[in-house]
Design a protein around this motif. Structure first.
Motif, mmCIF file in Angstrom:
data_model
loop_
_atom_site.group_PDB
_atom_site.id
_atom_site.type_symbol
_atom_site.label_atom_id
_atom_site.label_comp_id
_atom_site.label_asym_id
_atom_site.label_seq_id
_atom_site.Cartn_x
_atom_site.Cartn_y
_atom_site.Cartn_z
ATOM 1 N N THR A 143 0.842 -1.203 0.000
ATOM 2 C CA THR A 143 0.000 0.000 0.000
ATOM 3 C C THR A 143 0.873 1.247 0.000
ATOM 4 O O THR A 143 0.606 2.209 -0.724
ATOM 5 C CB THR A 143 -0.937 0.010 1.224
ATOM 6 O OG1 THR A 143 -1.714 -1.188 1.235
ATOM 7 C CG2 THR A 143 -1.869 1.203 1.187
ATOM 8 N N ALA A 144 1.932 1.233 0.818
ATOM 9 C CA ALA A 144 2.841 2.376 0.872
ATOM 10 C C ALA A 144 3.534 2.589 -0.477
ATOM 11 O O ALA A 144 3.791 3.728 -0.877
ATOM 12 C CB ALA A 144 3.882 2.162 1.968
ATOM 13 N N LEU A 145 3.809 1.491 -1.178
ATOM 14 C CA LEU A 145 4.471 1.580 -2.491
ATOM 15 C C LEU A 145 3.497 1.897 -3.617
ATOM 16 O O LEU A 145 3.902 2.017 -4.780
ATOM 17 C CB LEU A 145 5.189 0.259 -2.796
ATOM 18 C CG LEU A 145 6.382 -0.086 -1.890
ATOM 19 C CD1 LEU A 145 6.899 -1.489 -2.200
ATOM 20 C CD2 LEU A 145 7.489 0.941 -2.050
ATOM 21 N N LYS A 146 2.213 1.995 -3.280
ATOM 22 C CA LYS A 146 1.159 2.293 -4.255
ATOM 23 C C LYS A 146 1.102 1.233 -5.368
ATOM 24 O O LYS A 146 0.857 1.544 -6.536
ATOM 25 C CB LYS A 146 1.335 3.693 -4.851
ATOM 26 C CG LYS A 146 1.308 4.797 -3.797
ATOM 27 C CD LYS A 146 1.344 6.185 -4.402
ATOM 28 C CE LYS A 146 1.287 7.251 -3.309
ATOM 29 N NZ LYS A 146 1.287 8.624 -3.849
ATOM 30 N N VAL A 168 -2.193 -4.865 -4.146
ATOM 31 C CA VAL A 168 -3.214 -4.564 -3.146
ATOM 32 C C VAL A 168 -4.521 -5.238 -3.507
ATOM 33 O O VAL A 168 -5.175 -5.872 -2.668
ATOM 34 C CB VAL A 168 -3.423 -3.032 -3.009
ATOM 35 C CG1 VAL A 168 -4.644 -2.727 -2.150
ATOM 36 C CG2 VAL A 168 -2.189 -2.377 -2.403
ATOM 37 N N GLU A 169 -4.910 -5.123 -4.782
ATOM 38 C CA GLU A 169 -6.158 -5.745 -5.227
ATOM 39 C C GLU A 169 -6.118 -7.254 -5.043
ATOM 40 O O GLU A 169 -7.076 -7.869 -4.551
ATOM 41 C CB GLU A 169 -6.395 -5.417 -6.700
ATOM 42 C CG GLU A 169 -7.682 -6.027 -7.246
ATOM 43 C CD GLU A 169 -7.833 -5.794 -8.744
ATOM 44 O OE1 GLU A 169 -8.653 -6.522 -9.348
ATOM 45 O OE2 GLU A 169 -7.154 -4.909 -9.295
ATOM 46 N N ASP A 213 -3.740 1.520 8.118
ATOM 47 C CA ASP A 213 -2.665 2.321 8.712
ATOM 48 C C ASP A 213 -1.755 2.899 7.615
ATOM 49 O O ASP A 213 -1.318 4.056 7.693
ATOM 50 C CB ASP A 213 -1.827 1.468 9.672
ATOM 51 C CG ASP A 213 -2.594 1.091 10.935
ATOM 52 O OD1 ASP A 213 -3.651 1.691 11.195
ATOM 53 O OD2 ASP A 213 -2.123 0.175 11.641
ATOM 54 N N ALA A 214 -1.490 2.074 6.594
ATOM 55 C CA ALA A 214 -0.635 2.530 5.499
ATOM 56 C C ALA A 214 -1.303 3.651 4.710
ATOM 57 O O ALA A 214 -0.642 4.603 4.280
ATOM 58 C CB ALA A 214 -0.289 1.362 4.577
ATOM 59 N N LEU A 215 -2.620 3.558 4.536
ATOM 60 C CA LEU A 215 -3.339 4.639 3.852
ATOM 61 C C LEU A 215 -3.211 5.940 4.629
ATOM 62 O O LEU A 215 -3.027 7.020 4.045
ATOM 63 C CB LEU A 215 -4.817 4.269 3.695
ATOM 64 C CG LEU A 215 -5.185 3.260 2.606
ATOM 65 C CD1 LEU A 215 -6.696 3.025 2.594
ATOM 66 C CD2 LEU A 215 -4.729 3.742 1.229
ATOM 67 N N PHE A 263 -9.232 6.407 -1.359
ATOM 68 C CA PHE A 263 -8.573 5.322 -2.090
ATOM 69 C C PHE A 263 -9.559 4.652 -3.045
ATOM 70 O O PHE A 263 -9.242 4.378 -4.205
ATOM 71 C CB PHE A 263 -8.022 4.302 -1.098
ATOM 72 C CG PHE A 263 -7.238 3.178 -1.719
ATOM 73 C CD1 PHE A 263 -5.947 3.374 -2.186
ATOM 74 C CD2 PHE A 263 -7.805 1.915 -1.831
ATOM 75 C CE1 PHE A 263 -5.227 2.330 -2.758
ATOM 76 C CE2 PHE A 263 -7.095 0.865 -2.405
ATOM 77 C CZ PHE A 263 -5.796 1.070 -2.867
ATOM 78 N N ARG A 264 -10.780 4.424 -2.559
ATOM 79 C CA ARG A 264 -11.802 3.794 -3.410
ATOM 80 C C ARG A 264 -12.165 4.703 -4.580
ATOM 81 O O ARG A 264 -12.313 4.253 -5.717
ATOM 82 C CB ARG A 264 -13.062 3.501 -2.601
ATOM 83 C CG ARG A 264 -14.176 2.839 -3.412
ATOM 84 C CD ARG A 264 -15.492 2.862 -2.694
ATOM 85 N NE ARG A 264 -15.931 4.231 -2.395
ATOM 86 C CZ ARG A 264 -17.072 4.521 -1.783
ATOM 87 N NH1 ARG A 264 -17.885 3.553 -1.384
ATOM 88 N NH2 ARG A 264 -17.402 5.776 -1.543
#
Length: 369
Positions: free
Chosen positions: A10-13, A18-19, A45-47, A57-58
């Motif tokens: 998540t931090a690395l986008k 993630v999906e 937490d990462a978000l 994010f959604r």
């Protein structure tokens, strides 16, 4: 293992990973449990560290990822059931609590659930997890929830609650209103928190705080009447029996007395003026650990004293001339605080100026002299 993995991607986008990971976590064919809730907490937490939210994010996610995120509601529903079940394992309830108030829906109900966990009957691990989630929330309601439960919070919790209440101006204003109306006693606010209010960046908060932390008029009058004590010569020999009569039931000094209030062996370097204030105005500044609490058990017993220790599942109270008692949180019906020191006001009715001079001389004279 999944929590740091999901936090990292998540931090690395890395939305594709993630999906894929969220897809496994929210797969309805998998049995729900703490492993899911823990991993999802890492994702959320990462978000936050990305200065983002689940909703944001959604909104920016690809269509397939949006469908996956919609399945989070089912996982959160299972988490809510576990939090509400007092028979569930504490570790499972703790993992589930970390998710409350952080979903796409149901935030208002989750806030009330988090507030219900801040009761003395609930293990402290769950109380602290609930506090952490309330601190993330915005709007008026979280502050109202914290203030509504103030009288029942133990000393270990109060400092954390004040840190949260003073973290947002809106909640700070409500805290000041609670002090003004008597819900919270000024003496319950630590010197550090008082200074934060008195030096607040907003002038309106500084102005409201100033009169709240001034000495009360009646005690100030008593202190003025007893100022001549500072000029009296005290007699340590006469002070010793006064200590045994009036202080030893709650204070320890040179191995004599009871350790409920502060050990008086540590006050030898205090000025006479400071000692007079501590004796005659004990509620001017009360350390949290010396505030008096009343516990009512489900069997109808009522116990009072200071909380000398807390564990996740019990509290121990000690009062003057009473043996220490440990109460299971599951046996508590109610725990409330008077907001006042266990030491009573009115010592001037039993100690005349010369008595106080003698007592202070005894307490400040080195042993053997």
């Amino acid at each position: 293992l999944l929590e740091p993995l999901l936090s990292l991607v998540t931090a690395l986008k890395d939305d594709r990973t993630v999906e894929s990971t969220l897809g496994e976590l929210t797969n309805p064919k998998r049995a729900a449990g703490a492993w899911q809730w823990t991993a999802l907490s890492g994702f959320l937490d990462a978000l936050e560290r990305r200065q983002s939210s689940l909703e944001s994010f959604r909104n920016h996610a690809a269509p397939e990822l949006k469908k996956t995120l919609e399945r989070l509601d089912n996982v959160l529903a299972q988490a809510r059931q576990t939090v509400a079940d007092p028979g569930a394992a504490e570790a499972d309830r703790l993992s589930a609590t970390r998710l409350l108030g952080r979903g796409l829906t149901g935030q208002a109900d989750d806030l009330e659930t988090l507030g219900s966990l801040l009761r003395p009957q609930v293990p402290t691990t769950l109380q602290k997890a609930a506090l952490a989630n309330l601190s993330r929330s915005r709007g008026a309601r979280p502050g109202e929830i914290l203030l509504a439960g103030w009288r029942g919070f133990g000393p270990d919790l109060r400092g954390e609650v004040l840190n949260i209440l003073l973290s947002r101006p809106e909640w700070t204003e409500k805290t000041l209103a609670s002090i003004e109306t008597g819900v919270m006693a000024p003496a319950q606010i630590s010197p550090a928190h008082q200074q934060k209010l008195l030096n607040h960046g907003q002038a309106s908060i500084r102005q409201r705080a100033q009169p709240l932390f001034a000495a009360r008029a009646d005690r100030q009058k008593v202190l003025l009447e007893y100022r001549p004590v500072m000029g009296l010569a005290g007699d340590s020999g006469r002070g010793a029996p006064l200590f045994r009569q009036h202080c030893a039931t709650c204070h320890l000094f040179r191995g004599e007395g009871t350790e409920i209030g502060p050990d008086l062996g540590a006050i030898a370097n205090k000025s006479t003026e400071a000692l007079l204030a501590a004796i005659l105005d004990p509620n001017q500044a009360v350390e949290t650990r010396y505030v008096n609490y009343t516990a009512e058990t489900k069997s109808g017993r009522e116990l009072s004293g200071v909380i000398v220790s807390e564990t996740p599942n019990s509290i121990s109270l000690r009062a003057a001339n009473v043996a220490e008692e440990t109460i299971l949180r599951s046996d508590l019906k109610e725990l409330t605080s008077s907001g006042l020191s266990l030491m009573p006001e009115g010592m001037e009715t039993v100690l005349k100026p010369q008595d106080l001079a003698d007592l202070i001389q005894y307490l400040t004279t080195p042993a053997g002299m």
